[in-house]
Design a protein around this motif. Structure first.
Motif, PDB file in Angstrom:
ATOM      1  N   LEU A 355       1.046  -1.100  -0.060  1.00 23.03           N
ATOM      2  CA  LEU A 355      -0.441  -0.221  -0.283  1.00 23.03           C
ATOM      3  C   LEU A 355       0.592   0.816  -0.158  1.00 23.03           C
ATOM      4  CD1 LEU A 355      -2.940  -0.457   2.604  1.00 23.03           C
ATOM      5  CD2 LEU A 355      -3.477  -0.140   0.586  1.00 23.03           C
ATOM      6  N   ARG A 356       1.667   1.219   0.151  1.00 18.28           N
ATOM      7  CA  ARG A 356       2.705   2.256   0.697  1.00 18.28           C
ATOM      8  C   ARG A 356       3.501   2.823  -0.744  1.00 18.28           C
ATOM      9  NH1 ARG A 356       4.620  -0.157   6.396  1.00 18.28           N
ATOM     10  NH2 ARG A 356       1.947  -0.123   7.353  1.00 18.28           N
ATOM     11  N   GLU A 357       3.275   1.653  -1.520  1.00 16.92           N
ATOM     12  CA  GLU A 357       4.272   1.944  -2.404  1.00 16.92           C
ATOM     13  C   GLU A 357       4.598   3.353  -3.300  1.00 16.92           C
ATOM     14  OE1 GLU A 357       5.927   0.317  -4.988  1.00 16.92           O
ATOM     15  OE2 GLU A 357       6.842  -1.137  -3.480  1.00 16.92           O
ATOM     16  N   PRO A 358       5.205   4.144  -3.687  1.00 20.33           N
ATOM     17  CA  PRO A 358       5.263   5.277  -5.045  1.00 20.33           C
ATOM     18  C   PRO A 358       4.608   5.261  -5.813  1.00 20.33           C
ATOM     19  CG  PRO A 358       7.177   5.010  -5.317  1.00 20.33           C
ATOM     20  CD  PRO A 358       6.434   4.060  -4.093  1.00 20.33           C
ATOM     21  N   ASP A 359       4.547   3.800  -6.324  1.00 22.63           N
ATOM     22  CA  ASP A 359       3.641   3.562  -7.895  1.00 22.63           C
ATOM     23  C   ASP A 359       2.577   4.279  -7.565  1.00 22.63           C
ATOM     24  OD1 ASP A 359       2.717   3.327 -10.052  1.00 22.63           O
ATOM     25  OD2 ASP A 359       4.288   1.727 -10.338  1.00 22.63           O
ATOM     26  N   ALA A 360       1.584   4.760  -9.028  1.00 24.55           N
ATOM     27  CA  ALA A 360       0.355   4.730  -8.671  1.00 24.55           C
ATOM     28  C   ALA A 360      -0.894   3.202  -8.640  1.00 24.55           C
ATOM     29  CB  ALA A 360      -0.335   5.978  -9.471  1.00 24.55           C
ATOM     30  N   SER A 361       0.037   2.735  -9.651  1.00 25.70           N
ATOM     31  CA  SER A 361      -1.540   1.409 -10.350  1.00 25.70           C
ATOM     32  C   SER A 361      -0.921   0.481  -8.953  1.00 25.70           C
ATOM     33  CB  SER A 361      -0.636   0.818 -11.446  1.00 25.70           C
ATOM     34  OG  SER A 361       0.572   1.022 -12.381  1.00 25.70           O
ATOM     35  N   LEU A 362       0.345   0.248  -8.306  1.00 24.26           N
ATOM     36  CA  LEU A 362       0.639  -0.242  -7.406  1.00 24.26           C
ATOM     37  C   LEU A 362      -0.216  -0.500  -6.904  1.00 24.26           C
ATOM     38  CD1 LEU A 362       4.544  -1.334  -7.434  1.00 24.26           C
ATOM     39  CD2 LEU A 362       2.592  -2.858  -7.352  1.00 24.26           C
ATOM     40  N   SER A 363      -0.280   0.897  -5.328  1.00 28.08           N
ATOM     41  CA  SER A 363      -0.448   1.160  -4.795  1.00 28.08           C
ATOM     42  C   SER A 363      -2.237   0.918  -5.167  1.00 28.08           C
ATOM     43  CB  SER A 363      -0.276   2.619  -4.016  1.00 28.08           C
ATOM     44  OG  SER A 363      -0.714   3.429  -5.158  1.00 28.08           O
ATOM     45  N   ARG A 364      -2.777   0.723  -6.181  1.00 27.89           N
ATOM     46  CA  ARG A 364      -4.318   0.649  -6.543  1.00 27.89           C
ATOM     47  C   ARG A 364      -4.761  -0.693  -6.325  1.00 27.89           C
ATOM     48  NH1 ARG A 364      -8.750   3.082  -9.210  1.00 27.89           N
ATOM     49  NH2 ARG A 364      -7.453   4.847  -9.371  1.00 27.89           N
ATOM     50  N   ARG A 365      -3.383  -1.233  -6.505  1.00 32.22           N
ATOM     51  CA  ARG A 365      -4.593  -2.815  -7.065  1.00 32.22           C
ATOM     52  C   ARG A 365      -3.671  -3.137  -5.586  1.00 32.22           C
ATOM     53  NH1 ARG A 365      -6.017  -3.301 -11.051  1.00 32.22           N
ATOM     54  NH2 ARG A 365      -4.724  -3.513 -12.849  1.00 32.22           N
ATOM     55  N   ALA A 366      -2.962  -2.822  -4.301  1.00 36.05           N
ATOM     56  CA  ALA A 366      -3.285  -3.266  -3.423  1.00 36.05           C
ATOM     57  C   ALA A 366      -3.802  -2.912  -2.345  1.00 36.05           C
ATOM     58  CB  ALA A 366      -2.002  -2.361  -2.705  1.00 36.05           C
ATOM     59  N   LEU A 367      -4.908  -2.251  -2.617  1.00 36.13           N
ATOM     60  CA  LEU A 367      -6.329  -1.023  -2.013  1.00 36.13           C
ATOM     61  C   LEU A 367      -7.432  -2.788  -2.142  1.00 36.13           C
ATOM     62  CD1 LEU A 367      -7.631   1.138  -0.980  1.00 36.13           C
ATOM     63  CD2 LEU A 367      -7.803   1.859  -2.952  1.00 36.13           C
ATOM     64  N   GLU A 368      -7.087  -3.071  -3.994  1.00 34.94           N
ATOM     65  CA  GLU A 368      -8.160  -3.501  -4.168  1.00 34.94           C
ATOM     66  C   GLU A 368      -7.518  -4.849  -3.222  1.00 34.94           C
ATOM     67  OE1 GLU A 368      -8.707  -2.094  -8.379  1.00 34.94           O
ATOM     68  OE2 GLU A 368      -8.706  -3.651  -8.147  1.00 34.94           O
ATOM     69  N   LEU A 369      -6.567  -5.002  -3.163  1.00 37.93           N
ATOM     70  CA  LEU A 369      -6.528  -6.591  -2.999  1.00 37.93           C
ATOM     71  C   LEU A 369      -6.941  -6.128  -0.861  1.00 37.93           C
ATOM     72  CD1 LEU A 369      -5.611  -9.387  -3.112  1.00 37.93           C
ATOM     73  CD2 LEU A 369      -3.636  -8.588  -3.389  1.00 37.93           C
ATOM     74  N   SER A 370      -5.957  -5.552  -0.691  1.00 36.30           N
ATOM     75  CA  SER A 370      -6.377  -5.376   0.889  1.00 36.30           C
ATOM     76  C   SER A 370      -8.093  -5.315   1.612  1.00 36.30           C
ATOM     77  CB  SER A 370      -5.600  -4.589   1.210  1.00 36.30           C
ATOM     78  OG  SER A 370      -4.947  -3.954   1.182  1.00 36.30           O
ATOM     79  N   LEU A 371      -9.073  -4.311   0.580  1.00 38.82           N
ATOM     80  CA  LEU A 371     -10.182  -4.852   0.350  1.00 38.82           C
ATOM     81  C   LEU A 371     -10.602  -5.979   0.523  1.00 38.82           C
ATOM     82  CD1 LEU A 371     -10.930  -1.183  -1.074  1.00 38.82           C
ATOM     83  CD2 LEU A 371     -11.957  -2.040   1.771  1.00 38.82           C
ATOM     84  N   ALA A 372     -10.365  -7.102  -0.329  1.00 35.17           N
ATOM     85  CA  ALA A 372     -10.772  -7.838  -0.445  1.00 35.17           C
ATOM     86  C   ALA A 372     -10.704  -9.164   0.311  1.00 35.17           C
ATOM     87  CB  ALA A 372     -10.626  -8.438  -2.527  1.00 35.17           C
ATOM     88  N   LEU A 373      -9.200  -8.958   1.304  1.00 32.34           N
ATOM     89  CA  LEU A 373      -8.408  -9.331   2.570  1.00 32.34           C
ATOM     90  C   LEU A 373      -9.457  -9.235   3.924  1.00 32.34           C
ATOM     91  CD1 LEU A 373      -5.057 -10.061   1.444  1.00 32.34           C
ATOM     92  CD2 LEU A 373      -6.560 -11.366   1.271  1.00 32.34           C
ATOM     93  N   VAL A 374     -10.778  -8.399   3.615  1.00 33.51           N
ATOM     94  CA  VAL A 374     -10.878  -7.725   5.244  1.00 33.51           C
ATOM     95  C   VAL A 374     -11.524  -8.987   5.604  1.00 33.51           C
ATOM     96  CG1 VAL A 374     -12.144  -6.132   6.357  1.00 33.51           C
ATOM     97  CG2 VAL A 374     -10.563  -6.345   4.434  1.00 33.51           C
ATOM     98  N   ASN A 375     -11.623  -9.535   7.198  1.00 28.79           N
ATOM     99  CA  ASN A 375     -12.924 -10.223   6.992  1.00 28.79           C
ATOM    100  C   ASN A 375     -13.175  -9.998   8.605  1.00 28.79           C
ATOM    101  OD1 ASN A 375     -11.029 -11.369   9.082  1.00 28.79           O
ATOM    102  ND2 ASN A 375     -10.547 -13.214   7.393  1.00 28.79           N
ATOM    103  N   SER A 376     -13.727 -10.839   9.918  1.00 31.90           N
ATOM    104  CA  SER A 376     -14.185 -10.551  10.840  1.00 31.90           C
ATOM    105  C   SER A 376     -12.859 -10.613  11.537  1.00 31.90           C
ATOM    106  CB  SER A 376     -15.091 -11.561  11.596  1.00 31.90           C
ATOM    107  OG  SER A 376     -14.975 -12.676  10.524  1.00 31.90           O
TER     108      SER A 376
END
Lengths: 783, 102
Positions: A355-376
């Motif tokens: 998530l902390r990447e400076p590259d925009a496309s990388l952080s976007r992907r990381a964001l999507e993936l993190s959101l998908a990984l959230v569970n209880s």
């Protein structure tokens, strides 16, 4: 005079020498004129040179359509130099939309059957680049013959032409099915690569071909095995990997063949494991092969162990320092997270790092993936990370991040208080980027969490006091302060620090929101309503509030003005109703908050129109219905109904069963037989002069019940008659509950009323039918 | 499937363009300017794969020359990345010092 034509190289030098665009254009135009003249003269010797120059000029972007016919002439010429330039010109200048392209079909046909490899090569190249559907149909058989020629140079080109033909004309794929199996035995990598591409195309386009080619899976496995396990071969090695392009193609074909097919997938398992573990990953080529392997493993029906291996490889990619590899890893993990959730969870920390990447496309992907990984189980930690990301992320990702956090909080919130906290924090940080319904959701949430009212209103108050620019936050805060203002002023709440708030401060804050130019009209609406609600909740006097409300009575914004005027009316004329109207709102259904706001203002509107509030009216109506069902046609209408009918809008009373106005028409007894009496009572409602309501009441004083009682009526043609449903079809014996039925008669012409009644019923075990005309109808019924 | 192949210099002029699917002439220039803008604005730290409309762009920089390949979704980006390098190596062998002369 024939000017000796310059060579292409001279022309290029000349163009390069031009210092400005205009100069360049001049040079080119002069040259084009020369070329045109030369074409007109038809000089066969130098034609190819002229065309070559024309093609160069075309590449720079200048029009060159006048060279098309020359291409044809050159292609038809027997010399190789001519043919070469001619075909090149055809590929650049002719395309499907030009009519001239069909003319080269014949030339290509001749050249294909000629037997000289170079010429055949040229023809095939042209066909595969500009071949239109008609050309392909004509020449498909020729191409197929060339597929099995000795000599890999021609075969390679023939295979690629076959790919193009199939893309253009899928029906011809049958022609190319048989040679494929034989072509797979090739040694030459070029032909092999072409064949694999051809088979891939065939399989993608037709399921029959797919079934056919499943048989060759073992063969493909063998080829790939040899590729991977043979040592270094100078011809094909790229940074240590033996022909990675071929490997990738084979893997892709295996993926297509193995999808949804158990048997093929099984054959491939060992091979895939071998490739995955043995490929050298220090250079990009190896990583490319590994990536393709992972994709294949994910797509086919592989064993669980293999899938875990694939996910681990992706995890390893994530740790790699090369950005490209991280990017593809994140993309693939996103695809996989749905099916192999637990395997991907293991790599969650690495993903969060990305998530902390400076590259925009990388952080976007990381964001999507993190959101998908959230569970209880990890929701608290993850939201923490995501919130810190929200603070620092680029603006285009903000709204996605905010909505993602809110969604995750909604699904997995461990406690209500945590949920409210999270939403609050998101609103403070990225308020302007949240979705529109976040406000509604939050108000609904707070409304539902009774025990947290005090806590939330304090938090919101402090947040609002700091900053009034984030609109969603301001809206929610204004609403809460309005609703729970008394809790705010009470003093202590054990969950936050003690906050001493004065009434004046609260009012001042709300006024500030009202006046601020940063507030949207909707926000102002919220603030004004909140002020009004506070007028009942606060203990001090309401002068300040009254002042504000009257000021906004002349506001330019129509919505605000309306609200202010209504609230003003509430203060002045309807002060007694103010407390009732401004009570605490009940918990609304999802999506109902807006409706409640609308209902609130509509109620205020009703009080404006000086009509009795709907509550008492509904109860009066019920009384009326009871009366109608009960005792027989009373001439006196129920007294409580009088004030309502006195001259106020009748339209409010258009509920079913219109209440009759006081009428003075006497009742009429129309029928009597063996204890069964039928009485008519008449009502003429004052609002509608043409309407006559007749209530038919049947009473049974005999000892036996009257059953299956049906009463029908008939009137002259100029009248309109409507029978409403009777209260029942049994008139109980000995003066029990009478049966009533309402008749509505419209008499627009005010003609004399004539009424005929037909009764059928069972009494004393006999069925009775009576038809009679009602005489002695009082004049008032129709005048 | 490769949709197009561009060679662009640092000033933004297209040196070579080859389209494998038909695109109108005026749309081509539009497409090229947009592609070039997104590639030239990337810094060294960012990865070489860009998502652009419905293509994926893979670019590689060699001194003053950018080579950009547009592919559709099914293609392996890293293989294309390797392919671009292969292409440049071939040109280099054949024509010698190809990059500096464009």
């Amino acid at each position: 005079m024939v000017v000796p034509s310059s060579k292409l190289q001279d022309l290029i030098e000349e163009i390069r020498g031009a210092k400005t665009q205009a100069q360049e254009r001049e040079v080119i135009q002069k040259e084009c004129a020369h070329i045109r003249a030369s074409f007109r003269d038809g000089d066969p010797l130098h034609r190819h040179r002229q065309l070559a120059k024309l093609l160069y000029v075309h590449m720079l972007g200048y029009p060159a359509h006048f060279g098309q016919m020359e291409c044809l002439k050159l292609i038809a010429s027997p010399r190789f130099t001519d043919k070469r330039v001619g075909y090149l010109g055809a590929m650049l200048l002719l395309d499907e939309r030009q009519d001239a392209h069909l003319l080269i079909t014949n030339s290509i046909k001749n050249d294909l059957s000629q037997g000289i490899q170079a010429v055949q090569g040229l023809a095939l190249c042209t066909l595969s680049t500009v071949g239109s559907a008609e050309m392909c149909r004509d020449l498909a058989t020729e191409v197929e013959k060339l597929l099995l020629q000795p000599g890999p140079y021609v075969r390679k080109k023939a295979v690629l032409t076959a790919v193009h033909i199939i893309r253009k004309v899928p029906e011809l794929s049958n022609i190319f099915l048989p040679p494929c199996a034989q072509l797979l035995h090739e040694r030459h990598h070029g032909v092999l690569l072409g064949t694999i591409t051809l088979i891939t195309e065939l399989c993608e386009r037709s399921p029959a071909a797919l079934k056919h080619f499943r048989k060759v899976v073992p063969q493909l496995v063998q080829i790939l095995w040899t590729l991977v396990t043979t040592g270094y071969s100078t011809e094909h090695s790229i940074s240590g990997v033996s022909d990675p392009f071929l490997q990738v193609q084979i893997l892709r074909l295996l993926r297509i063949l193995g999808r949804n097919h158990e048997e093929s997938s099984e054959t491939m398992n060992d091979l895939l494991a071998q490739v995955a573990t043995n490929t050298d990953t220090s250079r990009n080529a190896g990583n490319a092969v590994l990536f393709e392997t992972v994709l294949t493993i994910m797509d086919i029906r592989s064993v669980a162990g293999l899938r875990v291996l694939a996910v681990n490889i992706l995890g390893r990619f994530l740790l790699n320092s090369d950005k490209n590899i991280r990017y593809v890893a994140l993309t693939s993990l996103l695809r996989v997270v749905q099916s192999d959730h637990s395997a991907v969870q293991r790599h969650r920390p690495t993903v969060v790092e990305c998530l902390r990447e400076p590259d925009a496309s990388l952080s976007r992907r990381a964001l999507e993936l993190s959101l998908a990984l959230v569970n209880s189980s990890n929701v608290r930690a993850m939201t923490q990370e995501l919130q810190s990301f929200l603070e620092s992320c680029p603006p285009d990702l903000r709204s996605d991040c905010a909505s993602g956090i809110l969604l995750a909080a909604e699904r997995f919130a461990p406690t209500k208080r945590w949920h409210i906290d999270t939403i609050l924090r998101v609103l403070t940080m990225a308020g302007t980027h949240v979705r529109d319904d976040a406000v509604a959701n939050l108000t609904q949430l707070i409304g539902g969490a009774q025990e947290l009212h005090a806590y939330s209103v304090r938090r919101l108050y402090s947040a609002l006091a700091e900053d009034i620019s984030q609109q969603p936050l301001v809206q929610v805060a204004a609403w809460c302060i309005g609703e729970y203002g008394d809790l705010l002023l009470e003093g202590s709440c054990e969950e936050t620090e003690p906050l001493q708030v004065e009434e004046e401060e609260v009012l001042a804050l709300l006024e500030k929101v009202l006046q601020s130019h940063m507030s949207l009209p909707a926000t102002r609406g919220y603030a004004l309503t909140a002020l009004m609600k506070l007028s009942t909740r606060l203990r001090g006097d309401n002068n300040r509030i009254r002042q504000v409300v009257s000021v906004y009575g002349s506001c330019l914004d129509v919505e605000l003005q309306q609200r202010a005027v209504e609230y003003n009316a509430l203060f002045q004329k309807y002060d007694y109703m103010r407390a009732a109207i401004l009570e605490k709102m009940p918990l609304v259904e999802r999506g109902g908050t807006q409706d409640e706001e609308a209902k609130e203002s509509k109620e205020a509107q009703h009080s404006e129109a000086a009509v009795i509030p709907t509550e008492p009216q509904t109860s009066k109506l019920l009384d009326l219905l009871d009366l109608l069902d009960g005792t027989s046609g009373a001439a006196q209408p129920p007294p409580p109904l009088e004030p309502s009918s006195e001259g106020t809008s009748v339209h409010l009373l258009d509920l079913p069963c219109v209440s009759p106005a006081p009428a003075s028409i006497p009742n009429l007894k129309v029928f009597e037989r063996e204890g069964l009496q039928l009485t008519l009572s008449f009502v003429r409602p004052p609002g509608t002069p043409a309407l006559l309501l007749i209530m038919v009441t049947a009473i049974n004083t005999s000892e036996a019940d009257v059953t299956h009682f049906v009463c029908q009526a008939a009137v002259p043609k100029s009248f309109q008659l409507q029978l409403q449903a009777p209260s029942g079809d049994t008139v109980p014996a000995q003066g029990g509950l009478p049966m009533t039925q309402l008749l509505r008669i419209l008499n627009p012409k005010k003609a004399p009323l004539r009424l005929k009644l037909r009764l059928t019923y069972n009494h004393f075990g006999q069925s009775v039918q009576e038809i009679f005309e009602v005489n002695n109808l009082p004049v008032e019924t129709w005048q | 499937m490769i949709k197009f192949f561009l060679m662009v210099n640092k000033q933004g002029q297209t040196r070579l363009s080859k389209y494998y699917e038909h695109v109108e002439i005026n749309k081509r220039t539009l497409l090229e300017t947009e592609v070039i803008k997104s590639c030239l604005s990337r810094s060294n730290e960012q990865c070489s794969f860009i998502e652009f409309k419905d293509f994926k762009l893979i670019y590689r920089q060699y001194a003053a020359l950018f080579i950009v390949v547009g592919v559709n979704d099914t293609e392996n980006e890293m293989a294309i990345y390797e392919f671009i390098h292969n292409f440049v190596e071939v040109l280099d062998e054949y024509f010698s010092r190809v990059v500096n002369n464009v």
